[in-house]
Design an enzyme around this catalytic site. Structure first.
Site, PDB file in Angstrom:
ATOM      1  N   LYS A  44       0.801  -1.236   0.000  1.00 22.95           N
ATOM      2  CA  LYS A  44       0.000   0.000   0.000  1.00 22.95           C
ATOM      3  C   LYS A  44       0.827   1.277   0.000  1.00 22.95           C
ATOM      4  O   LYS A  44       0.367   2.336   0.412  1.00 22.95           O
ATOM      5  CB  LYS A  44      -1.000   0.036   1.181  1.00 22.95           C
ATOM      6  CG  LYS A  44      -1.820  -1.214   1.403  1.00 22.95           C
ATOM      7  CD  LYS A  44      -2.292  -1.877   0.145  1.00 22.95           C
ATOM      8  CE  LYS A  44      -3.426  -1.146  -0.564  1.00 22.95           C
ATOM      9  NZ  LYS A  44      -3.763  -1.885  -1.822  1.00 22.95           N
ATOM     10  N   SER A  45       2.052   1.170  -0.500  1.00 26.88           N
ATOM     11  CA  SER A  45       2.941   2.335  -0.497  1.00 26.88           C
ATOM     12  C   SER A  45       3.150   2.915  -1.891  1.00 26.88           C
ATOM     13  O   SER A  45       3.959   3.831  -2.063  1.00 26.88           O
ATOM     14  CB  SER A  45       4.304   1.936   0.089  1.00 26.88           C
ATOM     15  OG  SER A  45       4.137   1.413   1.383  1.00 26.88           O
ATOM     16  N   GLY A  46       2.440   2.370  -2.890  1.00 25.22           N
ATOM     17  CA  GLY A  46       2.620   2.871  -4.254  1.00 25.22           C
ATOM     18  C   GLY A  46       3.159   1.820  -5.210  1.00 25.22           C
ATOM     19  O   GLY A  46       3.744   2.160  -6.246  1.00 25.22           O
ATOM     20  N   TRP A  49       1.464   1.908  -8.662  1.00 28.33           N
ATOM     21  CA  TRP A  49       1.891   3.159  -9.297  1.00 28.33           C
ATOM     22  C   TRP A  49       3.280   2.980  -9.912  1.00 28.33           C
ATOM     23  O   TRP A  49       3.522   3.346 -11.063  1.00 28.33           O
ATOM     24  CB  TRP A  49       1.902   4.264  -8.245  1.00 28.33           C
ATOM     25  CG  TRP A  49       1.797   5.645  -8.780  1.00 28.33           C
ATOM     26  CD1 TRP A  49       1.725   6.025 -10.093  1.00 28.33           C
ATOM     27  CD2 TRP A  49       1.729   6.848  -8.003  1.00 28.33           C
ATOM     28  NE1 TRP A  49       1.616   7.385 -10.183  1.00 28.33           N
ATOM     29  CE2 TRP A  49       1.617   7.916  -8.913  1.00 28.33           C
ATOM     30  CE3 TRP A  49       1.754   7.130  -6.633  1.00 28.33           C
ATOM     31  CZ2 TRP A  49       1.530   9.255  -8.489  1.00 28.33           C
ATOM     32  CZ3 TRP A  49       1.669   8.444  -6.219  1.00 28.33           C
ATOM     33  CH2 TRP A  49       1.558   9.500  -7.136  1.00 28.33           C
ATOM     34  N   TRP A  72       0.583  -6.975 -13.181  1.00 24.98           N
ATOM     35  CA  TRP A  72       1.327  -8.032 -12.481  1.00 24.98           C
ATOM     36  C   TRP A  72       2.045  -8.967 -13.448  1.00 24.98           C
ATOM     37  O   TRP A  72       2.830  -9.802 -13.023  1.00 24.98           O
ATOM     38  CB  TRP A  72       0.408  -8.807 -11.535  1.00 24.98           C
ATOM     39  CG  TRP A  72      -0.836  -9.362 -12.183  1.00 24.98           C
ATOM     40  CD1 TRP A  72      -0.940 -10.564 -12.814  1.00 24.98           C
ATOM     41  CD2 TRP A  72      -2.115  -8.737 -12.270  1.00 24.98           C
ATOM     42  NE1 TRP A  72      -2.221 -10.723 -13.292  1.00 24.98           N
ATOM     43  CE2 TRP A  72      -2.969  -9.618 -12.975  1.00 24.98           C
ATOM     44  CE3 TRP A  72      -2.634  -7.509 -11.827  1.00 24.98           C
ATOM     45  CZ2 TRP A  72      -4.307  -9.321 -13.244  1.00 24.98           C
ATOM     46  CZ3 TRP A  72      -3.960  -7.229 -12.097  1.00 24.98           C
ATOM     47  CH2 TRP A  72      -4.789  -8.117 -12.786  1.00 24.98           C
ATOM     48  N   HIS A  99       7.514  -7.239  -2.283  1.00 23.99           N
ATOM     49  CA  HIS A  99       7.175  -6.682  -0.975  1.00 23.99           C
ATOM     50  C   HIS A  99       8.093  -7.276   0.100  1.00 23.99           C
ATOM     51  O   HIS A  99       7.877  -7.054   1.290  1.00 23.99           O
ATOM     52  CB  HIS A  99       5.744  -7.067  -0.581  1.00 23.99           C
ATOM     53  CG  HIS A  99       4.666  -6.334  -1.313  1.00 23.99           C
ATOM     54  ND1 HIS A  99       4.711  -4.998  -1.583  1.00 23.99           N
ATOM     55  CD2 HIS A  99       3.471  -6.766  -1.809  1.00 23.99           C
ATOM     56  CE1 HIS A  99       3.600  -4.635  -2.208  1.00 23.99           C
ATOM     57  NE2 HIS A  99       2.838  -5.688  -2.364  1.00 23.99           N
ATOM     58  N   SER A 129      -4.867   2.749   4.163  1.00 24.14           N
ATOM     59  CA  SER A 129      -5.032   2.093   2.868  1.00 24.14           C
ATOM     60  C   SER A 129      -5.132   0.572   3.041  1.00 24.14           C
ATOM     61  O   SER A 129      -5.966  -0.090   2.421  1.00 24.14           O
ATOM     62  CB  SER A 129      -3.841   2.465   1.969  1.00 24.14           C
ATOM     63  OG  SER A 129      -4.009   1.949   0.679  1.00 24.14           O
ATOM     64  N   ALA A 222      -6.114   8.294 -14.741  1.00 26.13           N
ATOM     65  CA  ALA A 222      -5.831   7.399 -15.876  1.00 26.13           C
ATOM     66  C   ALA A 222      -5.717   5.957 -15.391  1.00 26.13           C
ATOM     67  O   ALA A 222      -6.252   5.026 -16.006  1.00 26.13           O
ATOM     68  CB  ALA A 222      -4.544   7.832 -16.585  1.00 26.13           C
ATOM     69  N   ARG A 248      -8.231   3.791  -4.436  1.00 29.42           N
ATOM     70  CA  ARG A 248      -9.260   4.269  -3.512  1.00 29.42           C
ATOM     71  C   ARG A 248      -9.326   5.789  -3.490  1.00 29.42           C
ATOM     72  O   ARG A 248     -10.264   6.378  -4.004  1.00 29.42           O
ATOM     73  CB  ARG A 248      -8.955   3.698  -2.106  1.00 29.42           C
ATOM     74  CG  ARG A 248     -10.048   3.799  -1.091  1.00 29.42           C
ATOM     75  CD  ARG A 248      -9.546   3.233   0.229  1.00 29.42           C
ATOM     76  NE  ARG A 248      -8.330   3.929   0.674  1.00 29.42           N
ATOM     77  CZ  ARG A 248      -8.306   4.980   1.466  1.00 29.42           C
ATOM     78  NH1 ARG A 248      -9.424   5.470   1.957  1.00 29.42           N
ATOM     79  NH2 ARG A 248      -7.165   5.568   1.811  1.00 29.42           N
ATOM     80  N   GLY A 250      -5.982   7.862  -3.298  1.00 31.24           N
ATOM     81  CA  GLY A 250      -4.760   8.298  -3.984  1.00 31.24           C
ATOM     82  C   GLY A 250      -4.225   9.640  -3.526  1.00 31.24           C
ATOM     83  O   GLY A 250      -3.708  10.406  -4.339  1.00 31.24           O
TER      84      GLY A 250
END
Ligand code: A3P
Length: 291
Positions: A44-46, A49, A72, A99, A129, A222, A248, A250
């Site tokens: 949940k840290s990006g 992204w 993925w 992770h 998050s 996007a 969610r 962001g």
């Protein structure tokens, strides 16, 4: 751990996509190559992204690949059950997500020239998050009471263990030549500047037009619309986005609407205790050293 989790060397992992064998393979069997690029994050840290950014940078800002192949598969996970076999066949340079805490990273990584981008996010926002993610993902343990959830998070009794151990472990490697430290908050504040830093680190300069393409296609809006990264391909009985969308909110600072004053004070105390010696100032640090 509950029935949905697996314990590996004391670290809790979601059993749906991990097995003892898959993590052992990542740690001991996987052969790191010098040109490998790892995106490492505490959950949940990006993560998603960064998967999008790395794909777009390697595509010179062209969204075609990002819109046609799931995130993925473009930047696959090192430790999941799908990794063995799949990663070996990836073209160089391999873009790989993980992770894993640094203690469980492949032994062949140490001594290699592989690059690591470590993205870190304000732990209070990570906690919020993760709370909503655990609520919508049926394969995760979920504690409905937010106060209790903060306790579990603070004690590291959540997936991938303690945020503090994860961050401190990885920061211990930051003097390596091939290590780039980024924060979710700086990406949010200046995405273009962050992309330029990543490009410089990767030795892959982009012209202004390509940069525009990366920034445009990696925006929250996007990505929310891209079914190859918004997790709408995952069946509803596994991730129910009606409960909470994967992408969610962001934004930084959502914790302020969730932590009570007392929960916040207790977390700040723990943060100061744990982080006093790390020698890095984060965007969320106050002058007295709490997020
Ligand atoms: P929120 O739940 O706070 O909205 P991960 O990919 O590591 O699981 O992290 C998911 C978090 O990153 C979610 O945070 C998600 O909304 C956020 N995120 C993903 N893409 C983003 C983007 N382009 N801009 C801002 N936040 C983004």
């Amino acid at each position: 751990p509950g029935p949905r989790s697996l314990l590996y060397e004391g670290i809790m992992l979601p059993a749906l996509v991990h097995s003892t064998e898959s993590v052992r393979y990542a740690q001991l069997g996987f052969q790191v190559r010098d040109r490998d690029v790892f995106s490492v994050t505490y959950p949940k840290s990006g993560t998603t992204w960064m998967q999008e950014l790395l794909t777009l940078i390697h595509s010179d800002g062209d969204p075609q690949l990002a819109r046609s192949v799931p995130s993925w598969e473009r930047v696959p996970w090192l430790e999941q059950t799908t990794a063995a076999g799949f990663l070996e066949k990836r073209p160089c340079p391999r873009l790989i997500s993980s992770h894993l805490p640094c203690g469980l990273f492949p032994t062949s990584f140490h001594g290699s020239n592989a690059q690591v981008i470590y993205t870190v996010r304000n732990p209070k926002d990570v906690c919020v998050s993760l709370y909503y993610y655990s609520k919508m993902a049926s394969f995760l343990e979920f504690q409905e009471d937010f106060g209790e959830f903060v306790e579990l998070f603070s004690a590291g009794k959540v997936l991938f263990g303690s945020w503090f151990q994860h961050v401190k472990g990885w920061l211990g490697l930051r003097d390596r030549l091939n290590f780039l430290l980024l924060t979710y908050e700086e990406m949010h504040q200046d995405l273009r500047g962050s992309v330029e830093r990543i490009c410089q680190f990767l030795g892959k300069p982009l012209d202004a037009r390509a940069l525009d393409g990366v920034v445009e296609n990696a925006s929250f809006q996007a990505m929310k619309q891209n079914k190859m990264c918004n997790y709408s391909l995952v069946p509803e009985n596994i991730m129910d986005q009606r409960i909470s969308p994967f992408l969610r909110k962001g934004v930084p600072g959502d914790w302020k609407g969730h932590f009570t004053v007392a929960q916040n004070q207790a977390f700040d105390r723990l943060y100061r205790e744990q982080m006093q010696d790390v020698g890095v100032r984060f965007p969320w640090d106050e002058p007295h050293g709490a997020p």
